[in-house]
Design an enzyme around this catalytic site. Structure first.
Site, PDB file in Angstrom:
ATOM      1  N   ARG A 172      -0.797 -25.546   6.627  1.00  0.00           N
ATOM      2  CA  ARG A 172      -0.618 -24.119   6.916  1.00  0.00           C
ATOM      3  C   ARG A 172       0.775 -23.800   7.437  1.00  0.00           C
ATOM      4  O   ARG A 172       1.226 -22.655   7.367  1.00  0.00           O
ATOM      5  CB  ARG A 172      -1.705 -23.673   7.915  1.00  0.00           C
ATOM      6  CG  ARG A 172      -1.605 -22.249   8.382  1.00  0.00           C
ATOM      7  CD  ARG A 172      -2.916 -21.722   8.943  1.00  0.00           C
ATOM      8  NE  ARG A 172      -3.577 -22.596   9.892  1.00  0.00           N
ATOM      9  CZ  ARG A 172      -3.131 -22.877  11.122  1.00  0.00           C
ATOM     10  NH1 ARG A 172      -2.015 -22.375  11.570  1.00  0.00           N
ATOM     11  NH2 ARG A 172      -3.823 -23.676  11.914  1.00  0.00           N
TER      12      ARG A 172
ATOM     13  N   TYR B  46      -0.774   3.803   0.595  1.00  0.00           N
ATOM     14  CA  TYR B  46      -1.866   3.115  -0.104  1.00  0.00           C
ATOM     15  C   TYR B  46      -3.160   3.297   0.715  1.00  0.00           C
ATOM     16  O   TYR B  46      -3.197   2.991   1.905  1.00  0.00           O
ATOM     17  CB  TYR B  46      -1.478   1.641  -0.217  1.00  0.00           C
ATOM     18  CG  TYR B  46      -2.473   0.744  -0.896  1.00  0.00           C
ATOM     19  CD1 TYR B  46      -2.770   0.888  -2.238  1.00  0.00           C
ATOM     20  CD2 TYR B  46      -3.096  -0.288  -0.183  1.00  0.00           C
ATOM     21  CE1 TYR B  46      -3.669   0.041  -2.856  1.00  0.00           C
ATOM     22  CE2 TYR B  46      -3.992  -1.138  -0.806  1.00  0.00           C
ATOM     23  CZ  TYR B  46      -4.276  -0.961  -2.145  1.00  0.00           C
ATOM     24  OH  TYR B  46      -5.170  -1.803  -2.753  1.00  0.00           O
TER      25      TYR B  46
ATOM     26  N   ASP C 192       6.819  -0.296   2.203  1.00  0.00           N
ATOM     27  CA  ASP C 192       6.015  -0.905   1.141  1.00  0.00           C
ATOM     28  C   ASP C 192       6.848  -0.782  -0.132  1.00  0.00           C
ATOM     29  O   ASP C 192       7.040   0.310  -0.663  1.00  0.00           O
ATOM     30  CB  ASP C 192       4.659  -0.199   1.000  1.00  0.00           C
ATOM     31  CG  ASP C 192       3.762  -0.865  -0.050  1.00  0.00           C
ATOM     32  OD1 ASP C 192       4.297  -1.389  -1.057  1.00  0.00           O
ATOM     33  OD2 ASP C 192       2.527  -0.845   0.110  1.00  0.00           O
TER      34      ASP C 192
ATOM     35  N   LYS D  38       1.083  -7.223  -7.854  1.00  0.00           N
ATOM     36  CA  LYS D  38       1.542  -6.329  -8.916  1.00  0.00           C
ATOM     37  C   LYS D  38       2.637  -7.023  -9.739  1.00  0.00           C
ATOM     38  O   LYS D  38       2.331  -7.835 -10.572  1.00  0.00           O
ATOM     39  CB  LYS D  38       2.001  -5.002  -8.312  1.00  0.00           C
ATOM     40  CG  LYS D  38       0.986  -4.403  -7.298  1.00  0.00           C
ATOM     41  CD  LYS D  38      -0.278  -3.888  -7.961  1.00  0.00           C
ATOM     42  CE  LYS D  38      -1.452  -3.690  -7.006  1.00  0.00           C
ATOM     43  NZ  LYS D  38      -1.251  -2.806  -5.893  1.00  0.00           N
TER      44      LYS D  38
HETATM   45  C1  LIG Z   1      -2.104  -2.778  -4.575  1.00  0.00           C
HETATM   46  C2  LIG Z   1      -1.271  -2.286  -3.474  1.00  0.00           C
HETATM   47  C3  LIG Z   1      -1.377  -2.820  -2.195  1.00  0.00           C
HETATM   48  C4  LIG Z   1      -2.412  -3.855  -1.829  1.00  0.00           C
HETATM   49  O1  LIG Z   1      -2.263  -5.042  -2.522  1.00  0.00           O
HETATM   50  P1  LIG Z   1      -3.499  -6.046  -2.732  1.00  0.00           P
HETATM   51  O2  LIG Z   1      -2.864  -7.291  -3.208  1.00  0.00           O
HETATM   52  O3  LIG Z   1      -4.401  -5.392  -3.730  1.00  0.00           O
HETATM   53  O4  LIG Z   1      -4.172  -6.214  -1.402  1.00  0.00           O
HETATM   54  C5  LIG Z   1      -0.502  -2.361  -1.227  1.00  0.00           C
HETATM   55  N1  LIG Z   1       0.400  -1.400  -1.487  1.00  0.00           N
HETATM   56  C6  LIG Z   1       0.516  -0.853  -2.706  1.00  0.00           C
HETATM   57  C7  LIG Z   1       1.542   0.198  -2.936  1.00  0.00           C
HETATM   58  C8  LIG Z   1      -0.314  -1.270  -3.733  1.00  0.00           C
HETATM   59  O5  LIG Z   1      -0.216  -0.693  -4.933  1.00  0.00           O
END
Ligand SMILES: *Cc1c(COP(=O)(O)O)cnc(C)c1O
Length: 391
Positions: A59, A112, A184, A209
């Site tokens: 870890r 989000y 973000d 993503k």
């Molecule tokens: C999908 C998304 C998240 C969260 O990501 P996960 O891997 O699904 O937990 C956070 N911020 C934005 C802008 C997203 O599109």
């Protein structure tokens, strides 16, 4: 025999994607091994008590995690980065690392949605107060900052309604008041938006993503400035965060092709968005890369490119007509997440408290994948036929 190494920080963003994190590969292989490991053995009791060896426990880091962490930090232009099992885990861990009872969090109204639930649920229960602000507030954010505001949080563009935020102005106001700015950065993927150059202290990504990029793994990243790194690293370790080795490897693999993928996503998205703008059924196309679209000027000033995610507001039509449109589509899947190779379409109804989002027509979000845009437009045209005959 190994060749001399380039100075990575002097390289262009495109070259960084290819060169970053390569020191961890061994035996002449181009890529690092995927280390599945918990126990790391120490050669003797002296080494065990001093813990002075590079790897001490799974870890606490492996050659696989170090390689991808270095690559993410270099792509983002930050000091150092950590990997987490999802984007949501990255958001939660970053916020909990810097907020305590009595603190105030200024959160963008377009955040989000699950992050909004975190603020209104778990954080509230811990005595951390959140208030929401208009994404278009810019330097006016100064008027909302309180003496106990510890973090200002931005997401640009908002991943449903696509408002582009004036990050440098927000950073300046936050820093003047002694608060930190978290961004973000999932839409810009760290490659098309350089959060640290625009004043962010922490850049968060749902690597699920575009970094992973193939809809096959979930991952979150938190990249820190020099000042935020140590406090974040401690919180990350105290919360027992880490990520699976195969998924970290897939993230590193995705990073290698990020530039070519994003370039094609943008080219296809511009093509499809422009076509959608010309359709009689469409009221507005919300894609900051499109000339005259909302946020275009700020996008042009601050971003190096655009990804394949945008939204559309339809002219008013019935529930049945919208459903007929979505159900007709064959190349556009209907589902959450984005950033993979494939096209998606989903309806959305954003939750707002500081601003209003109530267009007369339906709102749809599109992710434009790597298919031929002519095929995508033909698919959408069939969808519009279905919409019109259902109206
Ligand atoms: C999908 C998304 C998240 C969260 O990501 P996960 O891997 O699904 O937990 C956070 N911020 C934005 C802008 C997203 O599109």
């Amino acid at each position: 025999m190994s060749k001399a190494k380039p100075d990575l920080s002097a390289l262009s963003p495109e070259t960084r994607l290819v060169a970053a994190g390569r020191d961890y590969a061994e035996h002449g292989f181009v890529n690092p091994a995927v280390y599945h490991g918990s126990t790391v053995l120490f050669p003797d009791t002296a080494a065990l008590s001093s813990r002075q060896q590079t790897y001490v426990y799974g870890r606490r880091g492996t050659p696989t995690s170090r390689a991808v962490e270095e690559a993410v930090a270099l792509v983002e232009g930050g000091h150092n980065a950590k990997m987490l099992p999802s984007g949501m885990a990255a958001i939660t861990t970053a916020l909990l690392a810097f907020l305590k009872a009595g603190d105030h969090l200024l959160m963008v109204d377009t955040v989000y949605q699950p992050a909004r639930h975190l603020c209104d649920g778990l954080l509230k229960g811990l005595g951390i107060e959140t208030s929401y602000y208009d994404p278009l507030i810019g330097k006016g954010i100064a008027g909302l900052i309180r003496p106990n505001t510890r973090v200002v949080y931005a997401e640009s563009p908002g991943s449903q309604t696509m408002e582009v935020q004036d990050i440098p102005a927000i950073a300046e106001a936050a820093h003047k008041a002694g608060a930190l700015l978290f961004v973000d950065n999932t839409w810009g993927a760290g490659h098309y938006f350089k959060a640290f150059e625009h004043g962010a202290d922490i850049s968060i990504q749902a690597a699920t993503k575009y970094l992973v990029g193939h809809s096959d793994a979930m991952m979150g990243t938190v990249t820190c400035s020099k000042e935020t790194w140590e406090p974040f690293r401690h919180a990350y370790e105290e919360m027992g965060q880490f990520a699976g080795p195969d998924d970290m490897y897939l993230t590193l693999r995705g990073i290698r092709t990020l530039d070519v993928r994003l370039e094609r996503h943008m080219k296809n998205a511009l093509n499809v968005a422009e076509w959608l703008r010309g359709r009689a059924e469409v009221e507005t196309v919300l894609y900051p890369a499109l000339s005259n679209a909302p946020g275009h000027e700020l996008w042009k000033r601050d971003f190096r490119g655009a990804c394949g995610l945008f939204s559309v507001v339809l002219k008013p039509c019935s529930d049945k007509a919208t459903a007929a449109f979505l159900d007709q589509l064959q190349l556009f899947g209907m589902g959450y997440s984005w950033g993979g190779f494939e096209s998606l379409a989903v309806p959305f109804k954003p939750q707002r408290t500081a601003t209003r989002w109530q267009p007369e027509g339906y709102s749809l979000r599109f992710h434009i994948g790597l298919e031929d845009p002519d095929d995508l437009k033909a698919d959408l045209a069939e969808g519009f036929k279905a919409l019109n005959s259902a109206s």
